[in-house]
Design a protein around this motif. Structure first.
Motif, PDB file in Angstrom:
ATOM      1  N   LEU A 211       0.832  -1.206   0.000  1.00 27.93           N
ATOM      2  CA  LEU A 211       0.000   0.000   0.000  1.00 27.93           C
ATOM      3  C   LEU A 211       0.865   1.254   0.000  1.00 27.93           C
ATOM      4  CD1 LEU A 211      -2.801   1.365   0.196  1.00 27.93           C
ATOM      5  CD2 LEU A 211      -2.464   1.414   2.674  1.00 27.93           C
ATOM      6  N   LEU A 212       1.817   1.335   0.928  1.00 29.07           N
ATOM      7  CA  LEU A 212       2.533   2.601   1.100  1.00 29.07           C
ATOM      8  C   LEU A 212       3.576   2.822   0.013  1.00 29.07           C
ATOM      9  CD1 LEU A 212       2.902   2.747   4.994  1.00 29.07           C
ATOM     10  CD2 LEU A 212       1.110   3.696   3.533  1.00 29.07           C
ATOM     11  N   ARG A 213       4.263   1.772  -0.413  1.00 23.88           N
ATOM     12  CA  ARG A 213       5.359   1.970  -1.370  1.00 23.88           C
ATOM     13  C   ARG A 213       4.893   1.955  -2.818  1.00 23.88           C
ATOM     14  NH1 ARG A 213      10.999   1.342   0.688  1.00 23.88           N
ATOM     15  NH2 ARG A 213      10.708   1.695   2.910  1.00 23.88           N
ATOM     16  N   ILE A 214       3.813   1.215  -3.124  1.00 25.89           N
ATOM     17  CA  ILE A 214       3.327   1.206  -4.509  1.00 25.89           C
ATOM     18  C   ILE A 214       2.041   2.034  -4.622  1.00 25.89           C
ATOM     19  CG2 ILE A 214       2.553  -0.230  -6.433  1.00 25.89           C
ATOM     20  CD1 ILE A 214       4.363  -2.458  -5.372  1.00 25.89           C
ATOM     21  N   GLY A 215       1.133   1.855  -3.655  1.00 27.33           N
ATOM     22  CA  GLY A 215      -0.142   2.582  -3.698  1.00 27.33           C
ATOM     23  C   GLY A 215      -0.001   4.068  -3.414  1.00 27.33           C
ATOM     24  N   GLU A 216       0.987   4.425  -2.592  1.00 28.54           N
ATOM     25  CA  GLU A 216       1.242   5.833  -2.245  1.00 28.54           C
ATOM     26  C   GLU A 216      -0.045   6.629  -1.972  1.00 28.54           C
ATOM     27  OE1 GLU A 216       5.212   7.215  -4.334  1.00 28.54           O
ATOM     28  OE2 GLU A 216       3.820   6.479  -5.855  1.00 28.54           O
ATOM     29  N   PRO A 217      -0.850   6.187  -0.990  1.00 22.27           N
ATOM     30  CA  PRO A 217      -2.120   6.874  -0.722  1.00 22.27           C
ATOM     31  C   PRO A 217      -1.886   8.237  -0.078  1.00 22.27           C
ATOM     32  CG  PRO A 217      -1.674   5.243   0.990  1.00 22.27           C
ATOM     33  CD  PRO A 217      -0.576   5.094  -0.029  1.00 22.27           C
ATOM     34  N   LYS A 218      -2.705   9.208  -0.500  1.00 27.29           N
ATOM     35  CA  LYS A 218      -2.630  10.544   0.103  1.00 27.29           C
ATOM     36  C   LYS A 218      -3.948  10.840   0.800  1.00 27.29           C
ATOM     37  CE  LYS A 218       0.345  11.677  -3.657  1.00 27.29           C
ATOM     38  NZ  LYS A 218       0.087  10.291  -4.144  1.00 27.29           N
ATOM     39  N   ALA A 219      -3.886  11.661   1.854  1.00 29.91           N
ATOM     40  CA  ALA A 219      -5.090  12.003   2.618  1.00 29.91           C
ATOM     41  C   ALA A 219      -6.160  12.522   1.673  1.00 29.91           C
ATOM     42  CB  ALA A 219      -4.757  13.042   3.685  1.00 29.91           C
ATOM     43  N   GLY A 220      -7.384  12.075   1.883  1.00 29.30           N
ATOM     44  CA  GLY A 220      -8.504  12.532   1.077  1.00 29.30           C
ATOM     45  C   GLY A 220      -8.769  11.663  -0.146  1.00 29.30           C
ATOM     46  N   GLU A 221      -7.815  10.797  -0.517  1.00 28.85           N
ATOM     47  CA  GLU A 221      -8.023   9.927  -1.676  1.00 28.85           C
ATOM     48  C   GLU A 221      -8.914   8.738  -1.298  1.00 28.85           C
ATOM     49  OE1 GLU A 221      -4.228  10.575  -4.616  1.00 28.85           O
ATOM     50  OE2 GLU A 221      -4.036   8.962  -3.153  1.00 28.85           O
ATOM     51  N   THR A 222      -9.451   8.072  -2.350  1.00 23.61           N
ATOM     52  CA  THR A 222     -10.278   6.880  -2.131  1.00 23.61           C
ATOM     53  C   THR A 222      -9.455   5.626  -2.419  1.00 23.61           C
ATOM     54  OG1 THR A 222     -12.302   8.060  -2.711  1.00 23.61           O
ATOM     55  CG2 THR A 222     -12.369   5.659  -2.851  1.00 23.61           C
ATOM     56  N   VAL A 223      -9.441   4.718  -1.429  1.00 18.91           N
ATOM     57  CA  VAL A 223      -8.709   3.458  -1.545  1.00 18.91           C
ATOM     58  C   VAL A 223      -9.724   2.316  -1.511  1.00 18.91           C
ATOM     59  CG1 VAL A 223      -7.044   1.922  -0.404  1.00 18.91           C
ATOM     60  CG2 VAL A 223      -6.651   4.400  -0.424  1.00 18.91           C
ATOM     61  N   VAL A 224      -9.604   1.372  -2.449  1.00 16.85           N
ATOM     62  CA  VAL A 224     -10.503   0.214  -2.489  1.00 16.85           C
ATOM     63  C   VAL A 224      -9.676  -1.057  -2.358  1.00 16.85           C
ATOM     64  CG1 VAL A 224     -12.060  -1.123  -3.994  1.00 16.85           C
ATOM     65  CG2 VAL A 224     -12.303   1.362  -3.842  1.00 16.85           C
ATOM     66  N   VAL A 225     -10.174  -1.995  -1.525  1.00 11.26           N
ATOM     67  CA  VAL A 225      -9.479  -3.273  -1.363  1.00 11.26           C
ATOM     68  C   VAL A 225     -10.506  -4.379  -1.158  1.00 11.26           C
ATOM     69  CG1 VAL A 225      -9.125  -2.964   1.153  1.00 11.26           C
ATOM     70  CG2 VAL A 225      -7.613  -4.490  -0.138  1.00 11.26           C
ATOM     71  N   ALA A 226     -10.288  -5.526  -1.844  1.00  9.72           N
ATOM     72  CA  ALA A 226     -11.166  -6.691  -1.667  1.00  9.72           C
ATOM     73  C   ALA A 226     -10.506  -7.696  -0.723  1.00  9.72           C
ATOM     74  CB  ALA A 226     -11.466  -7.338  -3.003  1.00  9.72           C
ATOM     75  N   ALA A 227     -11.213  -8.797  -0.432  1.00 13.88           N
ATOM     76  CA  ALA A 227     -10.817  -9.726   0.637  1.00 13.88           C
ATOM     77  C   ALA A 227     -10.566  -8.887   1.895  1.00 13.88           C
ATOM     78  CB  ALA A 227      -9.592 -10.554   0.250  1.00 13.88           C
ATOM     79  N   ALA A 228     -11.519  -7.957   2.143  1.00 17.83           N
ATOM     80  CA  ALA A 228     -11.301  -6.897   3.124  1.00 17.83           C
ATOM     81  C   ALA A 228     -11.337  -7.375   4.574  1.00 17.83           C
ATOM     82  CB  ALA A 228     -12.342  -5.794   2.925  1.00 17.83           C
ATOM     83  N   SER A 229     -11.859  -8.578   4.822  1.00 18.04           N
ATOM     84  CA  SER A 229     -11.816  -9.072   6.205  1.00 18.04           C
ATOM     85  C   SER A 229     -10.627 -10.006   6.414  1.00 18.04           C
ATOM     86  CB  SER A 229     -13.127  -9.788   6.572  1.00 18.04           C
ATOM     87  OG  SER A 229     -13.235 -11.003   5.839  1.00 18.04           O
ATOM     88  N   GLY A 230      -9.879 -10.302   5.350  1.00 17.28           N
ATOM     89  CA  GLY A 230      -8.711 -11.182   5.456  1.00 17.28           C
ATOM     90  C   GLY A 230      -7.503 -10.416   5.977  1.00 17.28           C
ATOM     91  N   PRO A 231      -6.411 -11.127   6.277  1.00 15.63           N
ATOM     92  CA  PRO A 231      -5.272 -10.465   6.918  1.00 15.63           C
ATOM     93  C   PRO A 231      -4.628  -9.364   6.082  1.00 15.63           C
ATOM     94  CG  PRO A 231      -4.727 -12.728   6.300  1.00 15.63           C
ATOM     95  CD  PRO A 231      -6.201 -12.568   6.112  1.00 15.63           C
ATOM     96  N   VAL A 232      -4.548  -9.543   4.770  1.00 17.89           N
ATOM     97  CA  VAL A 232      -3.942  -8.493   3.948  1.00 17.89           C
ATOM     98  C   VAL A 232      -4.923  -7.334   3.780  1.00 17.89           C
ATOM     99  CG1 VAL A 232      -2.992  -7.908   1.688  1.00 17.89           C
ATOM    100  CG2 VAL A 232      -2.411 -10.100   2.724  1.00 17.89           C
ATOM    101  N   GLY A 233      -6.135  -7.626   3.310  1.00 15.15           N
ATOM    102  CA  GLY A 233      -7.106  -6.572   3.027  1.00 15.15           C
ATOM    103  C   GLY A 233      -7.480  -5.756   4.254  1.00 15.15           C
ATOM    104  N   ALA A 234      -7.696  -6.424   5.381  1.00 14.15           N
ATOM    105  CA  ALA A 234      -8.075  -5.720   6.613  1.00 14.15           C
ATOM    106  C   ALA A 234      -6.979  -4.745   7.024  1.00 14.15           C
ATOM    107  CB  ALA A 234      -8.335  -6.719   7.733  1.00 14.15           C
ATOM    108  N   THR A 235      -5.743  -5.146   6.810  1.00 15.59           N
ATOM    109  CA  THR A 235      -4.614  -4.303   7.205  1.00 15.59           C
ATOM    110  C   THR A 235      -4.433  -3.146   6.230  1.00 15.59           C
ATOM    111  OG1 THR A 235      -3.640  -6.338   8.052  1.00 15.59           O
ATOM    112  CG2 THR A 235      -2.213  -4.420   7.986  1.00 15.59           C
ATOM    113  N   VAL A 236      -4.590  -3.429   4.949  1.00 18.24           N
ATOM    114  CA  VAL A 236      -4.507  -2.363   3.936  1.00 18.24           C
ATOM    115  C   VAL A 236      -5.502  -1.259   4.278  1.00 18.24           C
ATOM    116  CG1 VAL A 236      -5.117  -1.808   1.532  1.00 18.24           C
ATOM    117  CG2 VAL A 236      -3.669  -3.785   2.025  1.00 18.24           C
ATOM    118  N   GLY A 237      -6.751  -1.648   4.532  1.00 19.83           N
ATOM    119  CA  GLY A 237      -7.793  -0.651   4.776  1.00 19.83           C
ATOM    120  C   GLY A 237      -7.535   0.152   6.040  1.00 19.83           C
ATOM    121  N   GLN A 238      -7.090  -0.516   7.089  1.00 14.70           N
ATOM    122  CA  GLN A 238      -6.857   0.203   8.346  1.00 14.70           C
ATOM    123  C   GLN A 238      -5.675   1.167   8.222  1.00 14.70           C
ATOM    124  OE1 GLN A 238      -7.885  -2.185  12.128  1.00 14.70           O
ATOM    125  NE2 GLN A 238      -7.292  -3.755  10.682  1.00 14.70           N
ATOM    126  N   ILE A 239      -4.649   0.768   7.473  1.00 14.04           N
ATOM    127  CA  ILE A 239      -3.512   1.683   7.276  1.00 14.04           C
ATOM    128  C   ILE A 239      -3.965   2.882   6.437  1.00 14.04           C
ATOM    129  CG2 ILE A 239      -1.197   1.961   6.293  1.00 14.04           C
ATOM    130  CD1 ILE A 239      -0.700  -1.006   6.846  1.00 14.04           C
TER     131      ILE A 239
END
Ligand code: NDP
Length: 336
Positions: free
Chosen positions: A134-162
């Motif tokens: 997420l941080l090194r490739i996705g480079e999310p900035k405040a206010g942007e919209t981030v979408v992730v599937a398998a959202a309750s799994g270990p990777v997706g849940a963590t991506v969304g919370q970060i």
């Protein structure tokens, strides 16, 4: 010593012929070796890939070989200075009760880690995958919209919370109402859409009124096709996994999506970048992850859910459950 070996390479979803439970004598550690007793075995989607001999980034498990997997184990006997009986370790010794190790690529977690199994999830490979991808490739900035599937799994849940911690609007995608409720109510995502809903595409569009800036790709399939028309100019797509296709035996029915995918990348100037967590990032990325994540867990800013399966004999069925979305949280097998 019970162990699960690969009996046959599966076509599609693994079945009763794919894996075999065997017993063998418990080995004795020689000079420069230690004996490990498995406590927790991690189950992960990549294991489906190791059953296949198709070209991949890692060697397949040989027929008759013990299935690969990360474990948290306890040292039973040791002829190595750095490991003492009673120490917990993170090792790659696979689906078995006991294993010998020379200490290579084994991490000592000490005699009494607070949450031993977390080394397989939120503080281990899946957590690091989410953080670095997420941080090194996705480079999310405040206010942007981030979408992730398998959202309750270990990777997706963590991506969304970060992404929430970074100030983004976060939309999860998961299978079923119960998972979606957890993703919003417990993990704090702004919305979560059920990918099995008839009007999934319309619901996703409504949940992303400003389009999508970062799509963290975990699944492929219907979710990917619904995301493509919503990607904003200069969107970033870390390509992490494609679990919807891991059991495909041929090309899917229906239209060829190649032009849609390549056309979107071109017109929207999308950065789509694949990564394999073991060798895509510098050592500093892992240190950053451990430091961030231990802090966030301590502060209660990241929540973590595990599903613990009892017994090595239950592991083959549980892996299929994981591949088909019948898991809820990070799946680990309590082996001993
Ligand atoms: P999960 O525990 O989230 O398990 C996989 C989930 O995928 C299922 O629970 C299910 O959730 C979802 N799923 C399965 N089929 C479909 C489908 N057809 N459409 C939509 N969703 C589906 O897995 P992880 O968090 O461990 O891994 C997530 C992804 O990350 C995987 O693709 C994995 O291979 C990849 N990965 C990649 C790494 C790398 O280095 N590139 C490292 C680690 C993981 P639901 O019920 O919500 O649909």
């Amino acid at each position: 010593n019970r162990r699960v070996v690969l009996a046959n390479r599966p076509e599609g979803l693994p079945d009763n012929e794919t894996l075999r439970l065997e017993t063998a004598p418990v080995p004795d550690p020689g000079p420069g070796e230690m004996l490990l007793r498995t406590i927790y075995l991690s189950l992960d989607p990549y294991m489906r890939g190791r059953m296949s001999d198709a070209k991949s980034y890692a060697e397949p498990v040989p027929i008759g070989g013990v299935m690969t997997g990360q474990v948290v184990a306890q040292v039973v006997a040791s002829n190595l200075e750095e490991f003492a009986p009673g120490d917990h370790v993170l090792a790659g010794s696979g689906w078995q009760d006991y294993a010998l190790s020379d200490g290579t690529q084994v991490l000592n977690l000490g005699p009494s880690p607070e949450h031993p199994s977390w080394a397989l999830g939120i503080l281990g490979m899946p957590g690091y995958t989410a953080h670095a991808g997420l941080l090194r490739i996705g480079e999310p900035k405040a206010g942007e919209t981030v979408v992730v599937a398998a959202a309750s799994g270990p990777v997706g849940a963590t991506v969304g919370q970060i992404a929430r911690i970074k100030g983004c609007r976060v939309v999860g995608i998961a299978g079923g109402a119960e998972k979606c409720a957890h993703v919003v109510d417990t993990l704090g995502f702004d919305a979560c859409i059920d990918h099995r809903a008839d009007d999934f595409e319309a619901q996703l569009k409504a949940a992303c009124p400003d389009g999508i800036d970062v799509y963290f790709e975990n699944v492929g399939g219907r979710v990917l096709y619904a995301v493509l028309p919503l990607l904003n100019p200069f969107a970033r797509v870390p390509v992490c996994g494609m679990v919807a296709w891991y059991n495909e035996t041929g090309l899917p029915d229906g239209p060829d999506h190649g032009p849609q995918i390549m056309g979107t990348i071109l017109r929207q100037k999308v950065k789509m970048e694949g990564f394999i967590i073991f060798d895509s990032f510098p050592k500093s990325a892992q240190m950053e992850f451990v430091s961030d994540m231990t802090g966030w867990l301590k502060e209660g800013r990241v929540k973590y859910q595990e599903q613990v399966i009892e017994g090595l004999e239950a592991a083959p069925g549980a892996l299929n459950d994981l591949l088909e979305g019948r898991n809820f949280g990070k799946m680990v097998v309590k082996v001993g």
